[in-house]
Design an enzyme around this catalytic site. Structure first.
Site, short mmCIF file in Angstrom:
data_model
loop_
_atom_site.label_atom_id
_atom_site.label_comp_id
_atom_site.label_asym_id
_atom_site.label_seq_id
_atom_site.Cartn_x
_atom_site.Cartn_y
_atom_site.Cartn_z
N ARG A 80 0.86 -1.24 -0.19
CA ARG A 80 -0.09 0.08 -0.17
C ARG A 80 1.08 1.17 -0.02
O ARG A 80 2.03 1.27 0.37
CB ARG A 80 -0.97 0.01 1.24
CG ARG A 80 -2.30 -1.01 1.09
CD ARG A 80 -3.18 -0.84 2.26
NE ARG A 80 -2.33 -1.37 3.47
CZ ARG A 80 -1.92 -0.59 4.51
NH1 ARG A 80 -1.72 0.66 4.32
NH2 ARG A 80 -1.22 -1.01 5.56
N TYR A 208 -1.35 -3.67 -6.67
CA TYR A 208 -1.24 -4.21 -5.45
C TYR A 208 -2.64 -4.04 -4.76
O TYR A 208 -3.59 -3.07 -4.65
CB TYR A 208 -0.15 -3.21 -4.68
CG TYR A 208 -0.28 -4.11 -3.23
CD1 TYR A 208 0.32 -5.02 -2.93
CD2 TYR A 208 -0.88 -3.30 -2.29
CE1 TYR A 208 0.31 -5.84 -1.64
CE2 TYR A 208 -0.84 -3.96 -0.93
CZ TYR A 208 -0.46 -5.06 -0.78
OH TYR A 208 -0.40 -5.68 0.49
N LYS A 217 -9.70 -2.41 1.47
CA LYS A 217 -9.45 -1.24 2.33
C LYS A 217 -10.03 0.31 1.92
O LYS A 217 -10.58 0.76 2.87
CB LYS A 217 -7.76 -0.84 2.31
CG LYS A 217 -7.09 -1.98 2.49
CD LYS A 217 -7.22 -2.55 4.04
CE LYS A 217 -6.29 -3.47 4.54
NZ LYS A 217 -6.55 -4.28 5.77
N HIS A 237 -10.67 -2.44 11.43
CA HIS A 237 -9.50 -3.32 10.59
C HIS A 237 -9.40 -4.46 11.77
O HIS A 237 -8.28 -4.35 12.62
CB HIS A 237 -8.25 -2.51 10.85
CG HIS A 237 -7.26 -3.09 9.97
ND1 HIS A 237 -6.10 -2.86 10.17
CD2 HIS A 237 -7.24 -4.16 8.92
CE1 HIS A 237 -5.07 -3.45 9.29
NE2 HIS A 237 -6.00 -4.12 8.60
N SER A 259 -1.36 -3.90 10.17
CA SER A 259 -1.27 -4.88 8.93
C SER A 259 0.04 -5.75 9.50
O SER A 259 1.09 -5.40 9.96
CB SER A 259 -1.06 -4.14 7.65
OG SER A 259 -1.86 -3.14 7.53
N CYS A 261 0.65 -8.00 11.48
CA CYS A 261 0.80 -8.25 12.90
C CYS A 261 0.16 -9.48 13.28
O CYS A 261 -0.05 -9.79 14.58
CB CYS A 261 0.72 -7.06 13.72
SG CYS A 261 1.77 -5.68 13.66
N ASP A 286 -9.62 -9.94 8.77
CA ASP A 286 -8.93 -8.44 8.38
C ASP A 286 -9.88 -7.15 8.61
O ASP A 286 -9.64 -6.03 9.30
CB ASP A 286 -8.51 -8.23 7.06
CG ASP A 286 -7.59 -7.07 6.67
OD1 ASP A 286 -6.93 -6.96 7.54
OD2 ASP A 286 -7.71 -6.36 5.89
N ARG A 375 1.84 -12.23 -0.80
CA ARG A 375 0.39 -12.38 -0.33
C ARG A 375 -0.14 -13.93 -0.99
O ARG A 375 0.18 -14.13 -2.16
CB ARG A 375 -0.52 -11.32 -0.72
CG ARG A 375 0.05 -10.04 0.04
CD ARG A 375 -0.24 -9.70 1.30
NE ARG A 375 -0.16 -8.74 1.99
CZ ARG A 375 -0.74 -8.16 3.18
NH1 ARG A 375 -1.95 -8.60 3.23
NH2 ARG A 375 -0.22 -7.05 3.53
#
Ligand code: OXD
Ligand code: MN
Length: 590
Positions: A80, A208, A217, A237, A259, A261, A286, A375
């Site tokens: 991002r 992306y 998002k 989130h 993000s 974590c 998420d 990812r």
């Protein structure tokens, strides 16, 4: 060329607003063809085959990883881009110091220039989608127009995409308009613009995930958080997980972490062998949309239907379920490959990479073989612990909310807020070391309130007030906690094993939420004593557990002074209740 939806005959009733908008975008971007996505298996197969032929997708070892593919992104387009992400409200102060702001007229003009003729020779895909279960009144709809078939494939997994969503839009009328073009993937011509007042997103120059899968998002957090404020709910989130205790009772927990974590791992946790009888059910990994229910509880849906997770570190020891989940029907982005064409990433613990994420022969001198932010895109139904209640139209009731960050020092393993108002302060005070999920320096501590710093579509001061307002509507609010799985000693060794053993901490929280477990009061909140945690079968030294549960008053005084300074930028908009909660903690620290 007409924009009549070619792939959708016989046609459902179409929203005239959708057709008019698609036509205006077609005229602006001048594609060679228009494809209305219906979301069928045949369509996905055809798009996959098309990308295999063009070389944009590589089929991986069919025996070991059936129906899995690899996509390699442009090396400048791997995360991002927060510095190129804008919230374009009419008034700058409504976007707040937490967002980059641009005047809507200026942003529209800039984007119009970029979009002019940008799809020449390409196909324009119309991607109707629903965020949340198709029959839920809590769900919301959107249409993404994109010139990337890779984006279509991802959206097909991450959202309820296709004809049913288009039908719902025709019936209900309201949808978020998202326009996306990969442009030339030039970082100097890359912008992710949000127009919350117009329910619009415009993204250019990146393929992306977080920049390009606009349902995620951009819609489900930035635009939805803004919408949620006017409608009285919260877009967060957060993962959502159901925990069934040995008595057979299930409680749902929502947890916000920045993000990369470990949200996906926590959502898919495998109970340690020494905690028999516990079961875990994943609702989401998420994003959570949280609504006050008529019964005074908070109810959550996961707006997504898939996971766009971080690959490195996934292995059968750390999380067997996550590993098995991505062994089939998975789209990998930016991992390495082995000689026999299996995907490979750091932390996999088997196999050898021969080709790195950029397609070069692997050479450790070039850095990691897989990109640290590589990812997987996978359907939630691949998850062996997928909760059937993920599809419940009314959502699941939340018993505990957890905030957390990645902190080497300071934040103890767990503490509990006194009440909802104090919990809002605890959430607002989250800070975490940055990760590879966003471009920029990795490993520096930054403030990340509610793990929403990159995702809140309006001024944080108003957002905290909104959290306080939502809490005031709840007669049975969830208990609020803060955790830190990432404490280290001076040599850099992790003090807590994490992964499945996090259930030990979650179990204490659930006992607290039902009033059964012990805690002792400190200036920052209530903590367990070592004996309050179930540590049976865990190889951890008394010194480590004492350290994990220690509140270092001097360090906290410093932390809270820094936080106080940070809050200063929100000036008079800062909620009075947040200020008084802060004053109370400051006083208790002395
Ligand atoms: C994500 C992120 O992709 O937070 O979920 O960056
Ligand atoms: Mn995320």
């Amino acid at each position: 060329m007409a924009t009549a939806p070619n792939a959708l005959l016989p046609l459902p009733k179409l929203s005239p607003e959708v057709t008019a908008w698609v036509e205006s975008v077609r005229q602006l971007t001048q594609p060679a063809a228009v494809h209305w996505c219906e979301g069928s298996a045949a369509e996905i197969k055809q798009l996959t085959a098309q990308l295999e032929t063009s070389g944009e997708l590589i089929r991986l070892n069919e025996k070991e990883f059936p129906n899995c593919h690899l996509a390699r992104s442009n090396p400048s387009d791997v995360a991002r881009v927060e510095h190129l992400t804008f919230v374009c409200t009419s008034r700058k102060e409504d976007a707040g110091p937490n967002n980059n702001w641009m005047a809507p007229a200026e942003a529209h003009a800039k984007m119009r220039d970029l979009y002019q003729g940008c799809m020449k020779g390409r196909t324009l895909y119309v991607v109707p989608y629903c965020m949340g279960p198709l029959d839920s009144p809590l769900s919301r709809y959107g249409v993404e127009i994109t010139d990337s078939a890779y984006v279509v494939l991802n959206m097909a997994t991450m959202t309820r995409m296709g004809r049913p969503a288009l039908d719902l839009i025709a019936r209900t009328g309201t949808f978020v308009k998202g326009l996306h073009s990969i442009g030339e993937l030039d970082p100097n011509r890359r912008f992710i613009m949000h127009f919350p007042e117009e329910l619009q997103i415009q993204s250019f120059g990146s393929g992306y995930g977080g920049n390009a899968l606009l349902g995620k998002k951009c819609h489900a957090l930035r635009i939805a958080s803004y919408q949620a404020r006017t409608e009285g709910w919260l877009a967060e989130h957060m993962l959502i997980v159901g925990l069934q205790n040995p008595k057979g009772e299930t409680h749902y927990v929502a947890a916000a972490f920045p993000s990369a974590c470990g949200k996906t791992n926590l959502a898919m946790l495998i109970p340690p062998e020494s905690m028999p009888g516990w079961k875990v059910f994943t609702v989401g990994d998420d994003i959570a949309w949280l609504h006050p229910g008529p019964d005074g509880r908070l109810w959550a849906i996961n707006p997504e239907s898939g996971y766009f997770g971080v690959v490195p570190g996934t292995n059968p020891d750390t999380n067997r379920n996550a590993y098995n989940m991505i062994r089939h029907d998975t789209l990998f982005t930016n991992v390495a490959v082995t000689a026999d064409n299996q995907p490979w990433w750091e932390g996999l613990k088997s196999g050898t990479p021969v080709t790195d994420w950029q397609g070069r022969p692997y050479d450790p001198k070039n850095g990691p073989a897989a990109h640290p932010n590589s990812r997987f895109t996978v359907s939630a139904r691949n998850n062996p612990d997928y909760s059937p209640h993920s599809e419940d139209a009314k959502g699941v009731p939340i018993s505990a909310i957890i905030f957390g960050g990645r902190r080497r020092t300071l934040a103890p393993l767990v503490y509990q807020a006194r009440d909802w108002e104090h919990g809002v302060l605890v959430g607002a005070s989250v800070a975490s070391e940055t990760t590879a999920a966003a471009t920029g320096q990795v490993g520096v501590v930054r403030r990340d309130p509610m793990a929403m710093q990159p995702f809140c579509g309006y001024n944080f001061a108003d957002y905290w007030q909104h959290w306080l307002n939502v809490g005031a509507k709840l007669s049975k609010p969830p208990q609020i906690f803060h955790v830190n799985w990432f404490r280290r000693d001076e040599a850099g060794r992790f003090l807590w094993p994490g992964f499945g053993d996090n259930l030990r901490v979650l179990a204490w929280m659930l006992d607290r939420a039902t009033g059964a477990a012990h805690a002792h009061e400190t200036a920052i909140g209530s903590l367990p004593l070592p004996e309050d945690l179930n540590l049976a079968g865990l190889d951890i030294s008394p010194a480590d557990i004492t350290e994990l549960l220690r509140v270092d008053t001097d360090a906290w005084r410093h932390e809270i002074a820094e936080f106080h300074k940070y809050l200063g930028q929100y000036g008079a908009r800062l909620p009075a209740a947040l200020k008084s909660q802060l004053a109370r903690v400051e006083q208790a620290l002395g």
